[in-house]
Design a protein around this motif. Structure first.
Motif: not given
Length: 307
Positions: A3-5, A71-73, A98-99
């Motif tokens: 996961i990238l935040i 990826v959490l935006l 996931l924005p």
């Protein structure tokens, strides 16, 4: 699941930090100064739901990114274009984005930029702020995140994310009606931010004036009418529930849009009020108070740019 935040501010830092707390393979993409602070002091959350100090992984170089599973935006809407450039190497054909931005205008832009990726809808609800010392201050114990495929289909990755959050204080819901949830929040937020900025006051202060309650209800009615025109059911009971929340739970809540104006910062006015007003015009929905609030914020932005 890798996961990238994007961002480690109030929203990204809190929801990403809780993922790290749950043992997720989480990495934060942040500016160099924030990366140095995380390296020296760790990610710090001060919360009635449980405080946290944790070493976390961070990256500042866009070129060092490789595709992630999720990826959490968590950027502001006015930083979206730059943020999408930054994460380009993190998005591959198997990546889900996931924005957690307010509003809906960002969805088309993200989908157009990364057609190869899966794009979920998302809603974050939390009252938190990033302190000057780099810590995330959570105002109360409530934090909720809703997410899911826009077409409501089942998604194993969403179930995995919900399972991770189940180990933390975060309320997480894999929501099959996520677009409805996003509209629900937009109607509430546009009413709150529109009235806050137009009157430069909290809802409680506006309510104390002779015409305040009537104008708040008018703004709410206009925003709900736009949602109905877009195909999302807002019956009178739901409108009344929003009105009750605005005048009670949010009566002393300051929208980030008002906070930005008070501090001379850029706002999400176009992303929230501007997008809603454009949809009203498209559908022929009368929204005079929304237009006045939008013009007020636009005039502020013109004056700010001139400075």
């Amino acid at each position: 699941m890798r996961i990238l935040i994007l961002g480690a501010g109030a929203v990204g830092g809190y929801f990403g930090g809780r993922l790290a707390e749950a043992g997720a393979d989480a990495t934060f993409f942040v500016r160099p100064a924030r990366a140095r602070l995380l390296a020296s002091r760790g990610l710090r959350i001060d919360s009635p739901a449980g405080s946290l100090v944790r070493d976390v992984k961070s990256i500042s170089d866009p070129g060092a990114l490789a595709p992630f599973d999720l990826v959490l935006l968590t950027c502001k809407a006015y930083d979206l274009d730059a943020s999408l450039n930054d994460i380009a190497h993190a998005v591959g054909p198997c990546t889900t984005i996931l924005p957690l931005l307010n509003g809906l205008a960002h969805m088309e832009k993200i989908a157009a930029r990364f057609p190869q990726a899966r794009l979920w809808g998302g809603v974050a609800r939390i009252s938190a702020a990033l302190d000057d010392d780099g810590a995330i201050r959570h105002a109360d114990s409530f934090a909720r995140i809703d997410f899911g495929a826009r077409d409501g289909r089942a998604d194993a990755l969403a179930d995995q994310l919900a399972e991770l959050y189940a180990k933390t204080p975060v309320i997480a819901a894999h929501n099959p009606n996520i677009l409805r949830e996003m509209w629900d929040k937009l109607v509430f937020l546009a009413t709150l931010a529109g009235m806050n900025t137009l009157m430069r006051a909290l809802i409680a202060d506006i309510m104390a004036t002779p015409a305040g309650e009537r104008l708040i209800n008018q703004m709410l009615s206009e925003c709900a009418s736009v949602a109905r025109a877009e195909g999302f059911d807002f019956d009178e009971a739901r409108v009344a529930q929003h009105g009750d929340s605005l005048t009670k739970r949010a009566a002393n809540m300051k929208s980030s849009m008002l906070h930005d104006i008070e501090h001379g910062a850029p706002t999400e006015g176009e992303h929230i009020l501007g997008d809603l007003h454009a949809r009203a015009r498209q559908h022929g929905v009368s929204a005079p108070l929304l237009e006045i609030a939008l013009t007020h914020v636009r005039a502020y932005e013109v004056r700010r740019a001139r400075r």
